[in-house]
Scaffold this active site. Structure first.
Site, PDB file in Angstrom:
ATOM      1  CB  CYS A   1      -0.994  -0.035   1.168  1.00  0.00           C
ATOM      2  SG  CYS A   1      -2.297   1.185   0.968  1.00  0.00           S
TER       3      CYS A   1
ATOM      4  CB  SER B   1      -2.477 -12.363  37.490  1.00  0.00           C
ATOM      5  OG  SER B   1      -2.533 -12.958  36.197  1.00  0.00           O
TER       6      SER B   1
ATOM      7  CD  GLU C   1      -1.961  -5.961   5.583  1.00  0.00           C
ATOM      8  OE1 GLU C   1      -1.538  -6.485   4.539  1.00  0.00           O
ATOM      9  OE2 GLU C   1      -2.030  -4.726   5.729  1.00  0.00           O
TER      10      GLU C   1
ATOM     11  CB  SER D   1       1.454 -13.917  35.188  1.00  0.00           C
ATOM     12  OG  SER D   1       0.274 -14.544  35.637  1.00  0.00           O
TER      13      SER D   1
ATOM     14  CG  HIS E   1      -4.032  -3.397   3.133  1.00  0.00           C
ATOM     15  ND1 HIS E   1      -3.052  -2.951   3.988  1.00  0.00           N
ATOM     16  CD2 HIS E   1      -4.546  -2.299   2.543  1.00  0.00           C
ATOM     17  CE1 HIS E   1      -2.978  -1.635   3.932  1.00  0.00           C
ATOM     18  NE2 HIS E   1      -3.872  -1.211   3.055  1.00  0.00           N
TER      19      HIS E   1
ATOM     20  N   GLY F   1      -3.754 -15.573  35.342  1.00  0.00           N
ATOM     21  CA  GLY F   1      -3.993 -15.395  33.904  1.00  0.00           C
ATOM     22  C   GLY F   1      -2.956 -16.142  33.069  1.00  0.00           C
ATOM     23  CB  VAL F   2      -2.977 -16.872  29.405  1.00  0.00           C
ATOM     24  CG1 VAL F   2      -2.093 -17.595  28.411  1.00  0.00           C
ATOM     25  CG2 VAL F   2      -4.364 -17.480  29.420  1.00  0.00           C
TER      26      VAL F   2
END
Ligand code: XMP
Length: 515
Positions: free
Chosen positions: A85, A227, A175, A232, A173, A229-230
């Site tokens: 682009c 935490s 992507e 940490s 584009h 979570g994924v």
């Protein structure tokens, strides 16, 4: 991997500020090729360590005074180059071609009506292929040595290459998923033109990162806040594999987690062999929050208390030198901006967000990974699928789902409601179809009737959204029978709640959280 380089094929993406630049990087990584995004005006020092380059799109016009034109003499003609682009227009405009305003602004779908035969960039792609256009300038005259490779009905020079050098340019584009053969085109560039090997895999990453972490940290101690979570968790497991007991994890219960979560996640962590200390600081957080109703003030009180608790615990471990963090690549990219000709570096809360008095060096094993790659690495490390598939959960936890002030009783009510909602999502298989879900305790009471008695009790809202990254979100049309079952169960089982409502607002304009 902070200072350690991936030694396989390396692609450099020069960012001109397009909204799609991260998407280019994700597509390239999906093809198992390592890439890095750098702002167009901050070429990395070791340019020779990159094997090929992609130039991104841009909101600018090459014809404007603000046009971005970096010196590409170290790249063009020396390495395989794919200009997308703005990149394609840049190459044309500054190399003897002509870029002019389009007769019509070209946004959206188009189809390739002509493809030059025998070109490696278009191998496996046939005329008619749909591409995504997003530009208001068009390349009227190709640059010196330009050979047209593809056209659409409106854009004659939709793709070109420069004779005698491995330089390719496309107006559309690849992507964006609407470019149906976009991934094929990127693969052709990477593997047929640039000669890359698809060696960026989760297993390679794990192996390389463990070696790099050992070199980086040596015999020092690292402290890391888990935490649940994924990010940490994956960061901790990687560090644990690299340095074992030198890693000290701290998991803080702020009293605002889901029902039973502190205990169950702590057990899971211990089962993974992590050297983890669970710290129940619920009372400290609740007293810091007492009487606070403003959402931002809640966040500040929780953040401050967390740092105090974490710091107290970290000081109990002698001689710690490093702070481990689960920072991921989008946070790193966000901290570098492409706004105007001079690069401005803004600080981001997750990047180097270290209180001054904790004089620790930072180790961030995931700083080059996108979220989906973190999950893949997690799988390769053998982390439980349930943990890796967890919905995002905000750091301030239930505090921002209890509207108004927070008390232990309100937290207990919301935990029960949330557990019924999430439990039913899991038992019906809907959990994995939803990006994030939770319950909100509203600061109002309403009249109800139970048996012969009139009640005057609390209202809860349920929220479930679909999203890619939390920036935008749609409410999920959960089956009515499911909502009915959950509503009945909540009203029958949770004392003090007599009404359940379902949030049907999308983001924007509503946010995912209510506070
Ligand atoms: P909003 O409410 O802004 O949420 O649409 C977008 C995503 O961010 C999460 N969120 C937070 N996460 N600290 C966090 O760690 C916070 O203060 C916070 N506020 C919102 C939210 O859960 C959603 O995933």
């Amino acid at each position: 991997m902070n200072n350690n380089r991936f030694e396989g094929s390396r692609l450099l993406i020069l960012d001109f500020g397009s909204q799609y630049t991260q998407l280019i990087a994700r597509r390239v990584r999906e093809l198992n090729v390592y890439c890095e995004i750098h702002p167009y005006n901050h070429l990395p020092d070791e340019i020779d360590s990159y094997d090929a380059v992609i130039l991104s799109g841009s909101p600018y016009s090459v014809r404007s005074e603000e046009a971005l034109h970096p010196d590409l003499s170290a790249i063009r003609g020396k390495k395989p180059l794919l200009a997308v682009c703005y990149g394609a227009q840049y190459l044309a405009h500054f190399s003897g071609g002509e870029v002019a305003p389009s007769a019509i602004r070209e946004y959206g779908r188009a189809n390739l009506s002509y493809i030059k035969a025998g070109e490696p960039l278009f191998e496996g792609i046939a005329t008619g292929s749909q591409v995504w256009m997003s530009h208001s300038d068009t390349i009227k005259v190709l640059p010196t040595g330009g050979v047209c490779l593809a056209s659409t009905a409106d854009v004659v020079n939709a793709a070109y290459r420069i004779e005698g050098e491995p330089t390719y340019a496309i107006q559309f584009h690849p992507e964006v998923s609407h470019s149906t053969d976009g991934k094929q085109l990127l693969a052709n560039f990477l593997f047929k033109i640039a000669g890359f090997t698809p060696n960026w895999t989760a297993d390679n990453f794990v192996e390389m990162t463990i070696t790099a972490l050992r070199e980086q940290v040596g015999r020092d101690k690292v402290v890391l806040g888990l935490s649940g979570g994924v990010d940490s968790t994956v960061a901790a497991v990687l560090l644990n594999k690299a340095i074992g007991e030198q890693l000290h994890c701290i998991f803080v219960n702020n009293g605002l987690l889901r029902k039973g979560e502190f205990e169950s996640v702590l057990l899971q962590y211990e089962g993974m062999g992590l050297n983890v200390k669970g710290v129940d600081a619920s009372a400290r957080f609740l007293s810091a929050l007492a009487g606070i109703t403003d959402p931002e003030a809640k966040r500040k009180a929780i953040g401050k208390t967390f740092i105090e608790v974490f710091d107290d615990e970290a000081h109990k471990i002698s001689d710690v030198k490093w702070l481990g963090q689960g920072t991921i690549y989008p946070d790193v990219i966000e901290s570098l901006s492409v706004k105007g000709p001079s690069a401005t570096i803004k600080s981001h809360h997750n990047v180097g967000g270290l209180p001054d008095y904790m004089k620790l060096k930072v180790v961030e094993p995931l700083r080059m990974l996108f979220k989906d790659e973190v999950r893949r690495v997690g799988r390769s490390l053998g982390i439980d699928a349930e943990l890796l598939g967890r919905h995002p959960f905000p750091g301030p936890g239930l505090a921002i789902r209890i509207l108004g002030d927070i008390t232990a009783e309100k937290v207990a009510v919301l935990q029960e409601v949330d557990a019924i909602f999430i439990g039913n999502l899991k038992s019906t298989g809907l959990y994995d179809k939803v990006w994030q879900a939770g319950a909100i305790l509203l600061p109002i009471q309403s009249v109800g009737v139970m048996g012969d008695e009139r009640t005057y009790e609390k209202v809860v809202a349920l929220r479930a959204v679909e999203s890619v990254d939390g920036m935008t979100a749609d409410w999920v049309d959960l089956p009515h029978a499911f909502l009915q079952k959950v509503s009945n169960e909540i009203i029958n089982k949770v004392k003090g709640v007599n009404r359940v409502v379902y949030d049907i607002s999308s983001k924007p304009p509503a946010t995912i959280e209510w506070e």
